[in-house]
Each structure stands twice: as structure tokens, then as C-alpha cells.
Design a protein around this motif. Sequence first.
Motif, short mmCIF file in Angstrom:
data_model
loop_
_atom_site.label_atom_id
_atom_site.label_comp_id
_atom_site.label_asym_id
_atom_site.label_seq_id
_atom_site.Cartn_x
_atom_site.Cartn_y
_atom_site.Cartn_z
N VAL A 58 12.92 17.30 12.01
CA VAL A 58 13.50 15.98 11.76
C VAL A 58 12.41 14.92 11.85
CG1 VAL A 58 15.11 14.24 12.64
CG2 VAL A 58 15.77 16.66 12.61
N ARG A 59 12.35 14.07 10.83
CA ARG A 59 11.32 13.03 10.80
C ARG A 59 11.89 11.63 10.68
NH1 ARG A 59 9.28 16.63 12.73
NH2 ARG A 59 7.30 17.66 12.26
N SER A 60 13.22 11.51 10.67
CA SER A 60 13.86 10.19 10.67
C SER A 60 15.24 10.31 11.30
CB SER A 60 13.99 9.65 9.24
OG SER A 60 14.76 8.46 9.20
N ILE A 61 15.60 9.33 12.12
CA ILE A 61 16.94 9.26 12.69
C ILE A 61 17.49 7.86 12.49
CG2 ILE A 61 18.36 9.43 14.77
CD1 ILE A 61 16.31 11.41 15.92
N THR A 62 18.65 7.78 11.84
CA THR A 62 19.38 6.51 11.76
C THR A 62 20.07 6.34 13.10
OG1 THR A 62 19.82 7.05 9.44
CG2 THR A 62 21.06 5.22 10.40
N ILE A 63 19.56 5.43 13.92
CA ILE A 63 19.97 5.43 15.34
C ILE A 63 21.42 5.04 15.55
CG2 ILE A 63 17.63 5.21 16.27
CD1 ILE A 63 18.10 2.21 16.57
N VAL A 64 21.97 4.18 14.67
CA VAL A 64 23.37 3.77 14.77
C VAL A 64 24.03 4.01 13.42
CG1 VAL A 64 24.97 1.87 15.20
CG2 VAL A 64 22.81 1.99 16.48
N HIS A 65 25.23 4.62 13.44
CA HIS A 65 25.94 4.82 12.18
C HIS A 65 27.19 3.94 12.19
CE1 HIS A 65 27.46 7.77 8.88
NE2 HIS A 65 26.78 6.76 8.36
N TYR A 66 28.35 4.49 11.86
CA TYR A 66 29.52 3.64 11.64
C TYR A 66 30.34 3.33 12.90
CZ TYR A 66 29.58 2.86 6.60
OH TYR A 66 29.30 2.41 5.34
N HIS A 67 29.88 3.70 14.07
CA HIS A 67 30.61 3.34 15.28
C HIS A 67 29.62 3.08 16.40
CE1 HIS A 67 29.90 7.34 17.08
NE2 HIS A 67 30.08 7.80 15.86
N PRO A 68 30.00 2.27 17.37
CA PRO A 68 29.09 2.00 18.49
C PRO A 68 28.73 3.29 19.22
CG PRO A 68 30.96 0.48 18.51
CD PRO A 68 31.28 1.55 17.50
N ASN A 69 27.50 3.36 19.69
CA ASN A 69 27.10 4.52 20.48
C ASN A 69 26.25 4.07 21.66
OD1 ASN A 69 24.55 4.02 19.40
ND2 ASN A 69 24.56 5.79 18.03
N GLN A 70 25.60 5.02 22.31
CA GLN A 70 24.84 4.70 23.52
C GLN A 70 23.59 3.89 23.22
OE1 GLN A 70 24.45 7.36 21.76
NE2 GLN A 70 22.56 8.45 22.15
N ILE A 71 23.26 3.73 21.94
CA ILE A 71 22.05 3.01 21.52
C ILE A 71 22.35 1.55 21.21
CG2 ILE A 71 20.23 2.92 19.76
CD1 ILE A 71 20.61 6.00 19.50
N GLY A 72 23.49 1.31 20.54
CA GLY A 72 23.82 -0.06 20.15
C GLY A 72 25.00 -0.08 19.19
N ASP A 73 25.13 -1.18 18.47
CA ASP A 73 26.29 -1.41 17.61
C ASP A 73 25.92 -1.37 16.13
OD1 ASP A 73 28.18 -1.96 19.72
OD2 ASP A 73 27.12 -3.87 20.00
N PRO A 74 26.88 -0.95 15.29
CA PRO A 74 26.68 -1.02 13.84
C PRO A 74 26.93 -2.43 13.33
CG PRO A 74 28.84 -0.14 14.29
CD PRO A 74 28.19 -0.35 15.63
N GLN A 75 26.45 -2.69 12.13
CA GLN A 75 26.62 -4.01 11.53
C GLN A 75 28.04 -4.24 11.02
OE1 GLN A 75 24.24 -2.34 7.73
NE2 GLN A 75 24.37 -4.53 7.75
N THR A 76 28.84 -3.17 10.97
CA THR A 76 30.17 -3.25 10.39
C THR A 76 31.27 -3.48 11.43
OG1 THR A 76 30.04 -0.84 10.40
CG2 THR A 76 29.73 -1.94 8.29
N GLU A 77 30.91 -3.70 12.69
CA GLU A 77 31.88 -4.00 13.73
C GLU A 77 31.40 -5.17 14.57
OE1 GLU A 77 33.42 -0.95 16.21
OE2 GLU A 77 33.48 0.57 14.62
#
Length: 238
Positions: A58-77
Motif C-alpha cells: 500500500v502506497r496511499s491511504i485516504t485517511i477519511v472516507h464517507y463517515h467520521p473515524n478516529q482520524i477526523g471528519d469527512p467534508q460531507t458531514e
Amino acid sequence: IGLLKALVARGEVEGARRRTDVGKALRAHKTAAVFAVEGGDFIEDRMDRIHQAHADGVRSITIVHYHPNQIGDPQTEAPRTPGLTPTGKRIVREMNKAGIIVDLAHASHGVTKDAVAVSDRPMMISHTNLKRADLDHPRLVSVEHARLVTRHGGIVGSAPSGIGQATVGDWIASILRLIDAVGIDHVAIGTDMDANYKPVFTDYRDWGVIPAALLARGLSEAETAKVMGGNFLRIFSS
């Protein structure tokens, strides 16, 4: 990851763990596969999982997707926190150490701003487009948002999402708008082909249409080459 490794093992694609692997695949007229994960949820609070992901290719990780997680918030919420959580900051730093690109697609403005402050490597927004005076959507970003990443040396990929686009020509216009806003050295192609809202580009066999259209709109061959992959290779680990 197992499925992706099987594609490599069968010779259907060339695994690309470093920049030189992409050049090797190009010379062999093969597709280079750069493994990526959309959503950093799997990391939880275990930094060792970042290094395991790197070992798996793996050489790239999208840290936040469509729901909040332990990293932070998505732009859609509506954001729960101002930006990266303390765990999120640790994860960004650890991804830098491991050599995994931090992808800020889907991330809130606050997460993006904090990531820029924490990261010592260029990052990317792999697939989005710019808001316009006549177009606003939760998955689009402002010029200010995009420039947070590009002023840090990163890139923004333009996607044929169908948001404010009805034709391939509209997508090309989106790419050119990004170039005007952040500069030719910071724009890439971000197709997100299998998950777009109303995709205006759907077949990789038509890939040649993109550089042809950019050249027809006035970009030089060198500028077009940057958009078509050169800018991504610049931030990809050597």
C-alpha cells in the motif's frame, strides 16, 4: 490486498511499490498498479498497521472516507472536531515515516489544514473538483482548500464525477480550472471510475482522449505529461 496481489502474480498488472516500478511497467507496455486504501479506519489506534500496509504494497491511504473515524471528519458531514484528532495527527506522522502518501480526498477543511501543519511530505486530494460561483456540492473543494495541499507541494486530482459536468468536455474544463487555480505542477487525473456519482468518463480504452483534449485546449506536451502522471510521480516514493 490479496486480490490485488493475485493480479500481480498472474501478470495482469505490474506491482508498483516505488516510482521506478512505474517506469519499468511503462517500458514493458504494462499497467502499473499502485495499491491504495480508501478510509484509514482499519488502522484504529495501532501504528503498526500502517507499516504492515506498507509491507503489503500500500502506497496511499485516504485517511477519511464517507463517515467520521478516529482520524477526523469527512467534508460531507457536519464536523465533530475542528480538525485531526490526536490519533489522526499520530497517523499522519507515521504514514510519513512509512512512505505512504496521505490522501485528503473526502477530508474536511479542518482535517486538511491540520494535516498540512503536521505532515513533512507532500500530500494529495486524489479525486475532487473546484467549487464555482454557480456550483456548490459537499464533495467539491474551494480554491483555498485546494491550495492548502498544493502550497505544501502536493497535488489535486480532477474527477469525472458528473457533479457540474454533463460531458467529457466539461471534465476537461474542470481540469483546466484546477490548473488556473493551483498551477500546472499540482494537478493530476483522479478518475474514481467505479464510484462516481454520474460519471462522464467510463472506459479506460478512451484514455487517449484526455491528453488529446488538453493539447487541443492549449497545453504543451510537457504540461500535459505533468497532468497525465508526472505530478503524481513527483510525490510518489522513489
